[in-house]
Design an enzyme around this catalytic site. Structure first.
Site, short mmCIF file in Angstrom:
data_model
loop_
_atom_site.label_atom_id
_atom_site.label_comp_id
_atom_site.label_asym_id
_atom_site.label_seq_id
_atom_site.Cartn_x
_atom_site.Cartn_y
_atom_site.Cartn_z
N CYS A 1 6.20 5.41 8.46
CA CYS A 1 5.43 5.32 7.22
C CYS A 1 6.37 5.42 6.03
O CYS A 1 7.09 6.41 5.89
CB CYS A 1 4.38 6.43 7.14
SG CYS A 1 3.52 6.39 5.56
N ASN B 1 -3.06 7.25 16.11
CA ASN B 1 -1.79 7.21 15.44
C ASN B 1 -1.43 8.64 14.98
O ASN B 1 -2.21 9.29 14.30
CB ASN B 1 -1.88 6.25 14.24
CG ASN B 1 -0.57 6.12 13.50
OD1 ASN B 1 -0.10 7.04 12.85
ND2 ASN B 1 0.02 4.93 13.58
N ASN C 1 3.76 7.43 14.75
CA ASN C 1 4.10 6.85 13.45
C ASN C 1 5.36 7.50 12.91
O ASN C 1 5.32 8.58 12.33
CB ASN C 1 2.93 7.03 12.48
CG ASN C 1 3.19 6.40 11.13
OD1 ASN C 1 4.27 5.85 10.89
ND2 ASN C 1 2.23 6.47 10.24
N GLY D 1 2.13 -7.83 12.02
CA GLY D 1 2.75 -8.27 10.78
C GLY D 1 2.13 -9.56 10.29
O GLY D 1 2.55 -10.64 10.68
N ASN E 1 0.84 -1.19 0.00
CA ASN E 1 0.00 0.00 0.00
C ASN E 1 0.87 1.23 0.00
O ASN E 1 1.99 1.23 0.53
CB ASN E 1 -0.96 0.00 1.19
CG ASN E 1 -0.33 0.62 2.42
OD1 ASN E 1 -0.24 1.84 2.54
ND2 ASN E 1 0.13 -0.23 3.34
N ALA E 2 0.36 2.28 -0.64
CA ALA E 2 0.99 3.60 -0.60
C ALA E 2 -0.15 4.61 -0.56
O ALA E 2 -0.45 5.28 -1.55
CB ALA E 2 1.90 3.82 -1.79
N ILE E 3 -0.82 4.67 0.57
CA ILE E 3 -1.99 5.54 0.70
C ILE E 3 -1.54 6.99 0.85
O ILE E 3 -2.18 7.90 0.34
CB ILE E 3 -2.85 5.12 1.94
CG1 ILE E 3 -3.19 3.63 1.89
CG2 ILE E 3 -4.11 5.97 2.05
CD1 ILE E 3 -3.97 3.17 0.70
#
Lengths: 311, 316
Positions: free
Chosen positions: A134, A103, A131, A252, A73-75
């Site tokens: 990311c 978060n 976070n 994970g 994912n690369a939101i």
């Protein structure tokens, strides 16, 4: 939560969690989307998607791509921003009978501090997840999480404005030695460690010879990363967390109760369910039942006896 | 504080009634839902969708797998796959509703290759109903339907829905594809002139075909065919509307077309999505906002049907 004869409650950085099962950031929205699928009070807690000071549109599409046994994912930390979050979502989160972790993300240390300081005043919010891992934004994110000096600086600065609410630092696995970054966070006052975030990865469209994701790279999650994540949790538990008395949230690729048990035995006090929630939104509920069954079979009255019990 | 959100979607099981090849790579899968699924789907509207867990479905025999997919077919599946419906049948029974849905699919990757092996009696996990369907404006008298390739199923569903629930509405369907072979419908020579699509004819909905290579119907884009047709007709903006589903360039063309004729237009979009319920934020659709800026909306939760005027299209 007492499941008949088994006590599933755990102490996590001073907070009592009903069960050691939480939903991981970025996979449970702002939590209201999931309440149609399960009784949220069975969860130990939820971790909201990343909240930044200002709203973020996020990256162009495609933002995800499936891989064998995983997904990228690369939101790009798409979120409504702090003000709208407080106005619209905090009242909904306040109604949920579970622990709420927010978060925190940002491009500068000041931005993290501003958001934490404001949100710490909300009684509905029980704790924070920092976070600094990311992989999908140009500024901030993982750049903080790979440099021990920056980790100390940002952890100490945010800890200072949390009003005593637990601060968990979520670590990236994309480092030379995760025990070094974990130790830096603990030294600067982290109350808990979250590991691991996604692994930076790429999928290529062989017809176009371009990356599939608009962001080119994304974070790999799902069953593919589970054995690596279990190893890293055990490593950090042995080298940093156990002696410091700092709990680990293990994450994970967890899909089943046995996956969750591996993390707990490796040293995680609680686990976060991520990608699996996309496929079966009630995954966490099923895992909780499976944990109770295991305890019964093993003759354990309390799940916390299992934490770090690797022989 | 708003009321506690009603449960209107869920995970449940469906039983496969039949799974048949229509033509070439196109198949039709008929499912019957269990009691929970039937209750959730009894008021479903065209354009809404569901997601199937195909990870537990095994690969068909190697000889069944199209040669060009043998390499990709061995990839494992993790995520669910979204499908719209070409028809939904709700039967009220004394013990509650019974819902059967028809899904049209094209075999084009590891998930749909697995779907080929589903057979009558198999059970499969469904998540749904998801998204928002087409909304039928009050007083609709003329509906212009555009379908492109695998965007056809919800358009067929909309045609049957309008026939059942809006009998006064005149419907005309236009279906575009690369070639006659790649039309996802049965084509035959009509009673009067030219080719007709059986699926629409069974609904007594007149249909027109456009193919990029001219192998059936109009030679060119379906949007050009509709443009010529609209020039000859008078479709009133206050009682007519355009509805479309298909590839994005076709939807962009449809939006321009509807704008030129001053007709309201709803389009159903497609995006890669991991969850279908607004969790993963992957299915972003760029929407124009008032300030001249743009914002992202989610295809799964805010769509998949959008007002064509709101969507910002990108050049392919």
């Amino acid at each position: 939560m007492m499941e008949q004869d088994v006590n599933l409650t755990v102490d996590f950085a001073g907070l009592q969690l009903a069960t050691p099962v939480m939903t991981a950031s970025g996979t449970c929205g702002y939590a209201d989307e999931l309440s149609e699928f399960m009784d949220m009070s069975a969860l130990g807690g939820i971790t909201t998607k990343s909240i930044t000071l200002k709203p973020r549109k996020g990256n162009p599409t495609p933002r995800i791509v499936e891989t064998s046994a995983g997904m990228l994912n690369a939101i790009g930390l798409a979120n409504m921003g702090m003000d709208q979050f407080i106005e619209e979502k905090v009242p909904i989160l306040d109604q949920l009978d579970t622990r709420i972790f927010v978060n925190l993300a940002g491009q500068t240390i000041d931005e993290y501090v501003t958001v934490a300081e404001r949100l710490a005043k909300e009684p509905a919010i029980d704790g924070f997840e920092l976070n600094i891992s990311c992989p999908n934004v140009k500024k901030g994110g993982i750049t903080f999480g790979t440099d021990p000096k920056l980790i100390k600086e940002i952890t100490a600065a945010v800890k200072n404005v949390c009003l005593g609410k637990p601060l968990m630092v979520k670590l990236t696995p994309t480092v030379m030695d995760i025990s070094v970054t974990a130790a830096a966070a603990v030294e600067a006052g982290a109350d808990a460690l979250g590991l691991v975030n996604t692994f930076t990865a790429m999928v290529i469209d062989i017809q176009k010879r371009t990356p599939v994701l608009a962001n080119r790279t994304g974070g790999l999650s799902g069953p593919a990363i589970k054995p690596i994540a279990v190893y890293l949790v055990n490593k950090v538990y042995n080298e940093v967390a156990r002696d410091a008395g700092i709990p680990i949230l293990g994450m994970g690729g967890i899909r089943t109760a046995s996956d969750a048990l591996e993390f707990i035995i490796a040293g995680a006090t609680a686990v976060g369910i991520g990608t699996a929630t996309f496929v079966y939104p009630d995954t966490a509920k099923n895992i909780i039942h499976g944990l109770a069954d295991y305890c019964r079979q093993e003759g354990l009255s309390n799940i916390s006896e299992l934490v770090g019990s690797l022989r | 504080m708003e009321d506690k959100k009603a449960v209107n979607k869920g995970i449940f099981e469906a039983e496969v009634l039949s799974n048949q090849q229509i033509r070439q790579c196109y198949y039709r899968l008929n499912l019957q839902f269990d009691a929970k699924g039937s209750r959730l789907f009894q008021n479903v509207t065209p354009g809404q969708f569901l997601e199937l867990d195909l990870s537990r479905v095994s690969l068909p025999d190697a000889s069944m797998i199209p040669a060009h997919l043998r390499d990709t077919a061995v990839k494992q599946i993790l995520l669910r796959r979204p499908f719209s419906f070409s028809d939904v049948i709700v039967t009220p029974l004394s013990e509650g509703p019974c819902v059967k849905v028809e899904i049209m699919y094209c075999v084009l990757g590891p998930a749909t290759v697995r779907m080929m092996s589903l057979k009558s009696g198999d059970r499969i996990s469904v998540l749904g109903p998801l998204g928002n369907g087409f909304s039928i404006p009050q007083g609709l008298k003329q509906a212009v339907l555009l379908a492109g390739g695998m965007g056809s199923p919800p358009v067929l569903h909309l045609a049957s829905h309008l026939k059942r629930h809006h009998p006064g509405c005149e419907i005309t369907a236009f279906v575009g594809a690369k070639s006659c072979e790649s039309l996802p419908f049965s084509v035959r020579i009509g009673d009067h002139k030219g080719l007709v699509l059986e699926e629409f004819e069974m609904l007594q909905v007149p249909s027109h075909i456009a193919t990029d290579d001219g192998s059936a119907g109009y030679h060119g884009f379906v949007t050009d065919k509709v443009r010529h047709w609209l020039e000859d007709q008078s479709v009133a903006p206050d009682s007519g509307a355009v509805f479309a589903c298909g590839p994005e360039p076709m939807l962009a063309g449809t939006a321009r077309l509807a704008n030129d004729f001053n007709l309201p237009c709803q389009i159903s979009m497609e995006r890669m999505m991991a969850c279908g319920i607004g969790l993963c934020q992957s299915c972003a659709v760029e929407i124009k906002s008032d300030a001249g800026d743009t914002k992202y909306r989610l295809c799964c939760k805010d769509g998949p049907v959008f007002d064509a005027n709101d969507v910002l299209f990108h050049k392919a």
